[in-house]
Design a protein around this motif. Structure first.
Motif, PDB file in Angstrom:
ATOM      1  N   GLN A 121      50.578  56.563  71.524  1.00 19.07           N
ATOM      2  CA  GLN A 121      50.592  55.266  71.263  1.00 19.07           C
ATOM      3  C   GLN A 121      49.680  54.320  70.337  1.00 19.07           C
ATOM      4  O   GLN A 121      50.405  53.019  69.651  1.00 19.07           O
ATOM      5  N   ALA A 122      48.896  54.601  70.615  1.00 19.13           N
ATOM      6  CA  ALA A 122      47.329  53.413  69.876  1.00 19.13           C
ATOM      7  C   ALA A 122      47.577  53.854  68.240  1.00 19.13           C
ATOM      8  O   ALA A 122      47.647  52.831  67.418  1.00 19.13           O
ATOM      9  N   VAL A 123      47.570  55.489  67.921  1.00 19.96           N
ATOM     10  CA  VAL A 123      47.114  55.430  66.612  1.00 19.96           C
ATOM     11  C   VAL A 123      48.373  56.381  66.478  1.00 19.96           C
ATOM     12  O   VAL A 123      48.109  56.956  65.204  1.00 19.96           O
ATOM     13  N   GLY A 124      49.556  57.237  66.880  1.00 18.59           N
ATOM     14  CA  GLY A 124      49.929  58.604  66.597  1.00 18.59           C
ATOM     15  C   GLY A 124      49.493  60.077  66.187  1.00 18.59           C
ATOM     16  O   GLY A 124      50.225  60.470  65.773  1.00 18.59           O
ATOM     17  N   TRP A 184      43.151  53.851  62.485  1.00 21.45           N
ATOM     18  CA  TRP A 184      43.636  53.437  62.429  1.00 21.45           C
ATOM     19  C   TRP A 184      45.236  53.769  62.533  1.00 21.45           C
ATOM     20  O   TRP A 184      46.106  54.764  62.690  1.00 21.45           O
ATOM     21  N   SER A 185      46.926  52.638  62.723  1.00 17.71           N
ATOM     22  CA  SER A 185      47.869  53.139  63.007  1.00 17.71           C
ATOM     23  C   SER A 185      48.775  53.221  62.314  1.00 17.71           C
ATOM     24  O   SER A 185      48.621  52.146  61.555  1.00 17.71           O
ATOM     25  N   ALA A 186      48.985  54.013  61.708  1.00 19.31           N
ATOM     26  CA  ALA A 186      50.153  53.720  60.804  1.00 19.31           C
ATOM     27  C   ALA A 186      51.763  53.241  61.181  1.00 19.31           C
ATOM     28  O   ALA A 186      52.429  53.046  60.543  1.00 19.31           O
ATOM     29  N   ALA A 187      51.837  53.453  62.629  1.00 16.44           N
ATOM     30  CA  ALA A 187      53.510  51.963  63.320  1.00 16.44           C
ATOM     31  C   ALA A 187      52.484  50.488  62.872  1.00 16.44           C
ATOM     32  O   ALA A 187      53.801  50.250  62.514  1.00 16.44           O
ATOM     33  N   THR A 188      51.618  50.288  63.291  1.00 16.82           N
ATOM     34  CA  THR A 188      51.272  48.848  63.016  1.00 16.82           C
ATOM     35  C   THR A 188      50.823  48.070  61.067  1.00 16.82           C
ATOM     36  O   THR A 188      50.828  47.342  61.179  1.00 16.82           O
ATOM     37  N   SER A 255      50.840  74.989  58.285  1.00 18.31           N
ATOM     38  CA  SER A 255      51.222  73.510  58.101  1.00 18.31           C
ATOM     39  C   SER A 255      52.317  72.856  58.042  1.00 18.31           C
ATOM     40  O   SER A 255      52.382  73.538  57.129  1.00 18.31           O
ATOM     41  N   VAL A 256      53.002  71.899  58.676  1.00 15.66           N
ATOM     42  CA  VAL A 256      54.217  71.549  58.373  1.00 15.66           C
ATOM     43  C   VAL A 256      54.403  69.934  58.002  1.00 15.66           C
ATOM     44  O   VAL A 256      53.779  69.775  59.185  1.00 15.66           O
ATOM     45  N   MET A 257      54.669  69.737  56.983  1.00 11.83           N
ATOM     46  CA  MET A 257      55.112  68.052  57.247  1.00 11.83           C
ATOM     47  C   MET A 257      56.331  67.737  56.316  1.00 11.83           C
ATOM     48  O   MET A 257      57.217  68.735  55.884  1.00 11.83           O
ATOM     49  N   ALA A 258      56.166  66.862  56.314  1.00 15.26           N
ATOM     50  CA  ALA A 258      57.773  66.263  56.200  1.00 15.26           C
ATOM     51  C   ALA A 258      57.620  64.376  55.601  1.00 15.26           C
ATOM     52  O   ALA A 258      57.050  64.018  56.577  1.00 15.26           O
ATOM     53  N   VAL A 259      58.650  64.472  55.146  1.00 12.90           N
ATOM     54  CA  VAL A 259      58.451  62.860  54.247  1.00 12.90           C
ATOM     55  C   VAL A 259      60.135  62.413  55.435  1.00 12.90           C
ATOM     56  O   VAL A 259      60.313  63.021  55.474  1.00 12.90           O
ATOM     57  N   HIS A 260      59.697  61.219  56.298  1.00  8.27           N
ATOM     58  CA  HIS A 260      60.140  60.093  57.049  1.00  8.27           C
ATOM     59  C   HIS A 260      60.286  58.738  56.891  1.00  8.27           C
ATOM     60  O   HIS A 260      59.005  58.171  56.471  1.00  8.27           O
ATOM     61  N   THR A 261      60.900  57.854  57.341  1.00  5.23           N
ATOM     62  CA  THR A 261      60.922  56.161  57.070  1.00  5.23           C
ATOM     63  C   THR A 261      60.249  55.970  58.063  1.00  5.23           C
ATOM     64  O   THR A 261      59.800  54.872  57.421  1.00  5.23           O
ATOM     65  N   GLU A 262      59.708  56.578  58.803  1.00  2.00           N
ATOM     66  CA  GLU A 262      58.945  55.493  60.841  1.00  2.00           C
ATOM     67  C   GLU A 262      57.632  56.910  60.995  1.00  2.00           C
ATOM     68  O   GLU A 262      57.867  57.999  60.796  1.00  2.00           O
ATOM     69  N   PRO A 263      56.584  56.080  61.271  1.00  2.00           N
ATOM     70  CA  PRO A 263      55.992  57.245  62.302  1.00  2.00           C
ATOM     71  C   PRO A 263      56.579  57.695  62.756  1.00  2.00           C
ATOM     72  O   PRO A 263      57.940  56.693  64.173  1.00  2.00           O
ATOM     73  N   LEU A 264      56.212  58.712  63.600  1.00  2.00           N
ATOM     74  CA  LEU A 264      56.423  59.379  64.917  1.00  2.00           C
ATOM     75  C   LEU A 264      55.084  58.949  66.320  1.00  2.00           C
ATOM     76  O   LEU A 264      54.631  59.749  65.849  1.00  2.00           O
ATOM     77  N   VAL A 265      55.894  59.516  66.955  1.00  2.00           N
ATOM     78  CA  VAL A 265      54.449  58.978  68.489  1.00  2.00           C
ATOM     79  C   VAL A 265      55.196  59.925  68.980  1.00  2.00           C
ATOM     80  O   VAL A 265      56.557  60.401  69.578  1.00  2.00           O
ATOM     81  N   MET A 270      51.476  66.918  69.440  1.00  2.00           N
ATOM     82  CA  MET A 270      51.586  68.231  68.096  1.00  2.00           C
ATOM     83  C   MET A 270      52.119  67.260  66.617  1.00  2.00           C
ATOM     84  O   MET A 270      51.813  68.335  66.020  1.00  2.00           O
ATOM     85  N   ILE A 271      52.697  66.528  67.028  1.00  2.00           N
ATOM     86  CA  ILE A 271      52.687  65.716  65.346  1.00  2.00           C
ATOM     87  C   ILE A 271      51.559  64.559  65.692  1.00  2.00           C
ATOM     88  O   ILE A 271      50.968  63.699  66.338  1.00  2.00           O
ATOM     89  N   THR A 272      50.669  64.886  63.757  1.00  2.00           N
ATOM     90  CA  THR A 272      49.601  63.501  63.192  1.00  2.00           C
ATOM     91  C   THR A 272      50.974  62.999  62.547  1.00  2.00           C
ATOM     92  O   THR A 272      51.452  63.576  61.759  1.00  2.00           O
ATOM     93  N   ALA A 273      50.924  61.424  63.357  1.00  2.00           N
ATOM     94  CA  ALA A 273      51.766  60.858  62.532  1.00  2.00           C
ATOM     95  C   ALA A 273      50.986  59.845  61.342  1.00  2.00           C
ATOM     96  O   ALA A 273      50.091  59.246  61.592  1.00  2.00           O
TER      97      ALA A 273
END
Length: 482
Positions: A121-124, A184-188, A255-265, A270-273
């Motif tokens: 929740q804090a930093v994704g 650092w939080s990608a969400a905020t 590793s698997v990464m993908a472009v997305h419109t929003e950060p994922l918590v 398992m997911i690094t945002a």
């Protein structure tokens, strides 16, 4: 618009490409290894004097490589911490890589904030041994005097940009680099200084996070320096991936990464945002076992290399006569099974042949990565095509199986210095914005990567049956792990 350069300072070497700013065509390039001493027993050092990066940079740029260049972008290895004192001098060597020394520190930090969900929740992301925030905790516990003198925290690309600009008062970073720190939080879009204090024991100055198309500054000679970014984000930018694209990297781990419109918590960890280099987001899922499963199988079968293993695997058929390898040889992160071992299932007399084991190794590796892809898909990330990177992506056995197992088009780009190219593209963007010829919201359109395109075609149904065979064995062996 002229010419620009991109610099990638990886763990082992510096690569520089000089590109046409309008098209991205590579005009010339330079390379130099880092002058690093290997620790006892080989491997990569966990502590590195950052001056080694500058020496390598100077050598790579020799022979007038940067003549006529108007802007330069910098990418560098992720998970690095350069601790500086109040005068800007290094307190101790930079801490780099997936540092196993800080595994206990990671567990400490998870508990100190109240668990995995609190961190997500804090930093994704949940602290891992390699992350800067975890290295700070290790530093505070193991070298308290150095921790007490630490007044400024930079990562490798931040430090290199700062050096190129002549060590100005203003220190900068970008969203991509900041998003990997653990504070650092990608969400905020903001730092969590309280997490720095939790790890280090006191506050420290952090670099200003500037926008993707902003310049970090201009050298006295008039060379514009762009924001810079982490190596992963630069490679994604160099490949030109966008919404609907995923990148699967085949190293010893995967590793698997993908472009997305929003950060994922993701409280499972398992997911690094991560944030990307364009203003979007780049969620990443890692597996501990990819090519290492192939190498282990090749050794078991007495084969000299992966090419021989691939050739043997093509003599089998999809599904490997029922043989299934769960390739969790080093434990696994996706699914979260840190203390498990690999499993070989489906042994029958007719399946006990070398070619079926070879095939099962390739299918096990790719199904493990398909599991990681499904973690992202399950969170609403669209995947229309997969870019497959790494030397193993060239193996015929990988190319034959990947599209049907991933259930989508697979693109295998020609080997190139994509992180350096991405850094150069960022430099062209910042240069264009500074001149008013490019929009800060739209990066320059460069030529895409030259690539093979592989379609699942008629093999899709067969591939999905093989995938289901793998999932069944995983569920029987590790119920509810994913």
């Amino acid at each position: 618009m002229g010419i620009v350069a991109g610099l990638d300072s990886s763990p082992d070497f510096t690569r520089i490409v000089v590109c046409d700013a309008d098209t991205g065509a590579v005009l010339r390039q330079g390379y130099a290894p880092h002058p690093l001493e290997s620790p006892e027993g080989g491997g990569r050092p966990a502590d590195v004097d950052p001056q080694a990066w500058l020496l390598s940079l100077g050598e790579a740029a020799g022979g007038g490589l940067l003549e006529g260049v108007q802007a330069i972008g910098v990418s560098a290895q992720a998970n690095s911490v350069v601790p500086l004192d109040a005068q800007g001098n290094t307190v101790r060597p930079a801490m780099v890589g997936g540092d196993k020394r800080s595994q206990v520190a990671a567990a400490d930090l998870i508990d100190a904030l109240g668990g995995r969900e609190a961190w997500a929740q804090a930093v994704g992301s949940v602290p891992q041994a390699g992350q800067p925030v975890t290295k700070l905790r290790w530093l505070a516990r193991s070298e308290p005097e150095a921790a007490a003198r630490t007044a400024v925290l930079l990562q490798a690309h931040d430090w290199l940009v700062w050096q190129l600009l002549g060590r100005p008062v203003r220190r900068t970073t970008d969203r991509g680099g900041a998003s990997g720190t653990g504070y650092w939080s990608a969400a905020t879009g903001g730092y969590r200084p309280d997490l720095v204090e939790l790890a280090l024991g006191h506050q420290a100055m952090l670099p200003e996070v500037i926008g993707p198309a902003e310049a970090a500054g201009t050298t006295p000679e008039g060379l514009l320096i762009s924001a810079g970014t982490g190596e992963t984000q630069a490679a994604a930018f160099g490949l030109g991936i966008g919404l609907g694209d995923a990148v699967v990297s085949l190293g010893a781990s995967g590793s698997v990464m993908a472009v997305h419109t929003e950060p994922l918590v993701d409280q499972s960890g398992m997911i690094t945002a991560l944030a990307d280099a364009t203003g979007m987001h780049l969620p990443v899922v890692t597996t501990l076992n990819a090519v290492r499963a192939l190498r282990g199988t090749a050794e078991l079968l007495g084969l000299p290399d992966l090419e021989s293993l691939s050739e043997l695997a093509t003599k089998s058929t999809p599904g490997a006569h029922g043989l299934v390898l769960l390739p969790y040889l080093e434990g696994e992160r996706t699914p979260n099974l840190p203390h498990t071992a690999g499993t070989l299932a489906g042994l029958r007399r007719e399946s006990m042949r070398p070619e079926h084991l070879a095939r099962a190794a390739f299918e096990g590796m790719l199904c493990g990565l398909a599991d990681a892809l499904d973690v992202l898909r399950g969170r609403g990330v669209e995947v229309r095509r997969v870019f497959l990177l790494g030397a193993a992506a060239e193996l015929p056995a990988v190319q034959a199986a990947a599209p049907a197992l991933f259930g989508t088009q697979v693109v295998v780009p020609q080997p190139a210095d994509y992180a350096a190219i991405g850094s150069a593209r960022q430099a062209a963007w910042a240069l264009g914005v500074s001149r008013g010829t490019l929009d800060p919201r739209t990066p320059p359109l460069w030529q895409g990567a030259v690539a093979q395109v592989l379609e699942p075609g008629e093999e899709l149904a067969v591939g999905q049956a093989v995938r289901q065979q793998f999932v069944s064995v995983r569920e029987q062996t590790h119920p509810g792990a994913l």
